[in-house]
Motif scaffolding. Sequence first.
Motif, PDB file in Angstrom:
ATOM      1  N   GLU A   1       4.709   8.786  13.020  1.00 58.66           N
ATOM      2  CA  GLU A   1       4.320   7.418  12.683  1.00 58.66           C
ATOM      3  C   GLU A   1       5.528   6.481  12.724  1.00 58.66           C
TER       4      GLU A   1
ATOM      5  N   ASN B   1      -0.661  12.986  -3.818  1.00 53.46           N
ATOM      6  CA  ASN B   1      -0.908  11.599  -3.400  1.00 53.46           C
ATOM      7  C   ASN B   1      -0.330  11.351  -2.020  1.00 53.46           C
TER       8      ASN B   1
ATOM      9  N   LYS C   1       0.822  -1.200   0.000  1.00 50.54           N
ATOM     10  CA  LYS C   1       0.000   0.000   0.000  1.00 50.54           C
ATOM     11  C   LYS C   1       0.865   1.262   0.000  1.00 50.54           C
ATOM     12  N   THR C   2       0.323   2.334  -0.581  1.00 53.92           N
ATOM     13  CA  THR C   2       1.060   3.586  -0.704  1.00 53.92           C
ATOM     14  C   THR C   2       1.515   4.111   0.650  1.00 53.92           C
ATOM     15  N   LYS C   3       0.656   3.992   1.642  1.00 58.33           N
ATOM     16  CA  LYS C   3       0.991   4.510   2.977  1.00 58.33           C
ATOM     17  C   LYS C   3       2.229   3.808   3.537  1.00 58.33           C
TER      18      LYS C   3
ATOM     19  N   HIS D   1      -2.238  10.884   2.413  1.00 60.97           N
ATOM     20  CA  HIS D   1      -1.955   9.964   3.526  1.00 60.97           C
ATOM     21  C   HIS D   1      -1.344  10.668   4.740  1.00 60.97           C
ATOM     22  N   TYR D   2      -0.483  11.663   4.478  1.00 57.25           N
ATOM     23  CA  TYR D   2       0.176  12.389   5.569  1.00 57.25           C
ATOM     24  C   TYR D   2       0.186  13.881   5.247  1.00 57.25           C
TER      25      TYR D   2
END
Length: 202
Positions: A52, A38, A2-4, A42-43
Amino acid sequence: MKTKERILLTSIDLFNRSGVVAVTTNHIAKAMDISPGNLYFHYDNKEEILVELFKRMAKETYDVWRPRRVKKVTPQDFINDNFDLYWRYRFFHREMYALRRKDVELAKMWRTHIQKMMKLMVILYRQWVREGKMIKIDDMHEMQYVAESLLAMSTTFLQFFESAERQPGRRTIERGKRHVTRLLAPYTAGDTKDEFEKILKS
């Protein structure tokens, strides 16, 4: 993947290679070949990524220190596991002083982490005494000295050694391991004492 998750792994790599200050969210996005938008989905910023990553590092550290897990490994293997983590997240140990002065949330998390590590250290020490791997330290002042010395050294050794190295690298980790081994050696017992002495003579 996943991208995250890719964002976190890419950030670790860039932070380790170039340092946190030099790396921006644009650098991270470019390394991943994604748009900054993008990444921001997420952040919100680099600070969120750092928080994180700190949570992840702390969790992995606590997993290494779990009493049930520690019981299955030798003290030297336990030291090796910890230094593998130091290397994986070496940017934190190189830059934590500056990072926590800049980020209040990270500073609070760091203090909580250190307090928890002190408690885990006492639990582990008592376990090793019961197992005959360490001698009992009756003087509480000496016990505090050992615990604080271990934490102080293990959280700052990368910054100290690498500042004196022309070409810092993985060998810094080996130097750190020997220092921890030497610090703990007088308090070891039985097979652990023999193992530590053998390592220090090699």
